[in-house]
Design a protein around this motif. Structure first.
Motif, PDB file in Angstrom:
ATOM      1  N   SER A  44      -1.419  -4.495   0.145  1.00  0.00           N
ATOM      2  CA  SER A  44      -1.550  -5.929  -0.090  1.00  0.00           C
ATOM      3  C   SER A  44      -2.073  -6.197  -1.497  1.00  0.00           C
ATOM      4  CB  SER A  44      -2.495  -6.541   0.952  1.00  0.00           C
ATOM      5  OG  SER A  44      -2.710  -7.908   0.697  1.00  0.00           O
ATOM      6  N   GLY A  81       2.771  -9.204  -0.270  1.00  0.00           N
ATOM      7  CA  GLY A  81       1.324  -9.050  -0.219  1.00  0.00           C
ATOM      8  C   GLY A  81       0.707  -9.832   0.918  1.00  0.00           C
ATOM      9  N   ALA A 102       1.524  -8.048   4.181  1.00  0.00           N
ATOM     10  CA  ALA A 102       0.728  -6.824   4.255  1.00  0.00           C
ATOM     11  C   ALA A 102      -0.722  -7.141   4.622  1.00  0.00           C
ATOM     12  CB  ALA A 102       0.784  -6.071   2.929  1.00  0.00           C
ATOM     13  N   PHE A 103      -1.253  -8.245   4.092  1.00  0.00           N
ATOM     14  CA  PHE A 103      -2.636  -8.611   4.408  1.00  0.00           C
ATOM     15  C   PHE A 103      -2.766  -9.061   5.865  1.00  0.00           C
ATOM     16  CE2 PHE A 103      -6.289 -11.563   4.429  1.00  0.00           C
ATOM     17  CZ  PHE A 103      -7.271 -10.684   3.992  1.00  0.00           C
ATOM     18  N   ARG A 148       7.669  -6.592   6.158  1.00  0.00           N
ATOM     19  CA  ARG A 148       7.169  -6.090   4.870  1.00  0.00           C
ATOM     20  C   ARG A 148       8.165  -5.110   4.255  1.00  0.00           C
ATOM     21  NH1 ARG A 148       3.685  -1.785   4.125  1.00  0.00           N
ATOM     22  NH2 ARG A 148       3.037  -1.847   6.319  1.00  0.00           N
TER      23      ARG A 148
END
Length: 288
Positions: free
Chosen positions: A142, A178, A181-182, A197
């Protein structure tokens, strides 16, 4: 798109010089990484769901693959840094000389690869040191994509229309990647988020190829008019086609892995074959 439909304009050789191999390398890196990540996510999901243990499900194997992945990512990131500092022409050190910054555009690329290398380091640490949480990997992924978003937001100052537009799309993909991913870091073990992702990473890789052939075409290839709005409109549609292609590729990968596991599960493993042979032998002895 036919050649006669593309508006061309002369572009300086200096502008086209050596950014083509750099973007091709970045594209290949993203494509390979996304296919690997999607394959790994699909395998883990299907094995966990169907409780198969036919060779694929060994935790030791997955740990070794994770360490190997970290080493490969770190090596490719180091290669990317070397490519950025050597193939763009001229010297890159010192960073500041004769009252001006030296090749900051290439140092942007170096910074992105530096954070990608940190993902590789996280992979190695998480699976060699038991006290390091595995979730560190997703946090670093991320972080790397958010840094890339910031870098590309400031990467296109004083550049031409099509160049700015195509790199803005890279920034958009990086931000979404990002963000996903977070969220995946917070939720954990959600296969849909992991595949989303991977699809964004695959999209970024294919788009780097598009950038290479539009902004830095090889010698002999037609040169696009980088100030023409019609070309910008076409690339808007082209970007959506790239996105659709990523879903097709990820879906095909899921279908293939699912079929492969089912096919392998129908074949008895060596221990089962030995057990069957021993049972048949005992039955023959009893009948004698």
């Amino acid at each position: 798109m036919d050649k006669e439909d593309v508006v061309f304009s002369p572009v300086s050789e200096e502008y086209l010089a050596t950014d083509f191999p750099g973007h091709i390398f970045a594209g290949m890196f993203c494509i390979i990484y996304s296919l690997w990540e999607s394959t790994k996510s699909i395998l883990k999901h299907l094995l966990k769901k169907k409780k198969y243990t036919y060779g694929f499900g060994s935790k030791t194997l997955f740990y070794r693959l994770e360490i190997l992945q970290g080493i490969v990512i770190l090596s490719l990131a180091a290669t990317g840094i070397i490519v950025s500092l050597t193939l763009s022409g001229g010297h890159h050190l010192p960073l500041y000389e004769e009252n001006h910054w030296n090749k900051l555009k290439d140092w942007h690329h170096v910074t992105v690869y530096l954070f990608i290398g940190m993902i590789g380091v996280a992979h190695i640490l998480c699976f060699t040191i038991s006290s390091v949480p595995v979730s560190l990997i997703k946090l670093m992924v991320s972080t790397a994509f958010f840094v890339e978003t910031f870098i590309f937001h400031n990467h296109t100052h004083s550049r031409v229309l099509l160049d700015i537009f195509m790199h803005q799309l890279v920034g958009l993909i990086s931000f979404l990647n990002g963000l996903v991913a977070f969220i995946d870091f917070l939720i954990q073990d959600n296969v849909l988020l992991e595949l989303l992702r991977s699809s964004f990473t695959l999209l970024q890789g294919s788009w780097f190829f598009q950038i290479a052939y539009v902004l830095f075409p090889p010698k002999g290839s037609p040169i696009w008019d980088l100030m023409d709005y019609e070309n910008s409109r076409f690339l808007t549609v082209c970007f959506c086609w790239h996105f659709a292609l990523t879903y097709i590729i990820i879906g095909a990968n899921y279908a293939f892995i699912s079929w492969l596991i089912k096919f392998r599960s129908k074949k008895p493993c060596s221990s089962e074959v030995g057990l069957l042979k021993n049972t048949e032998h005992e039955q023959e002895l009893e009948e004698m």
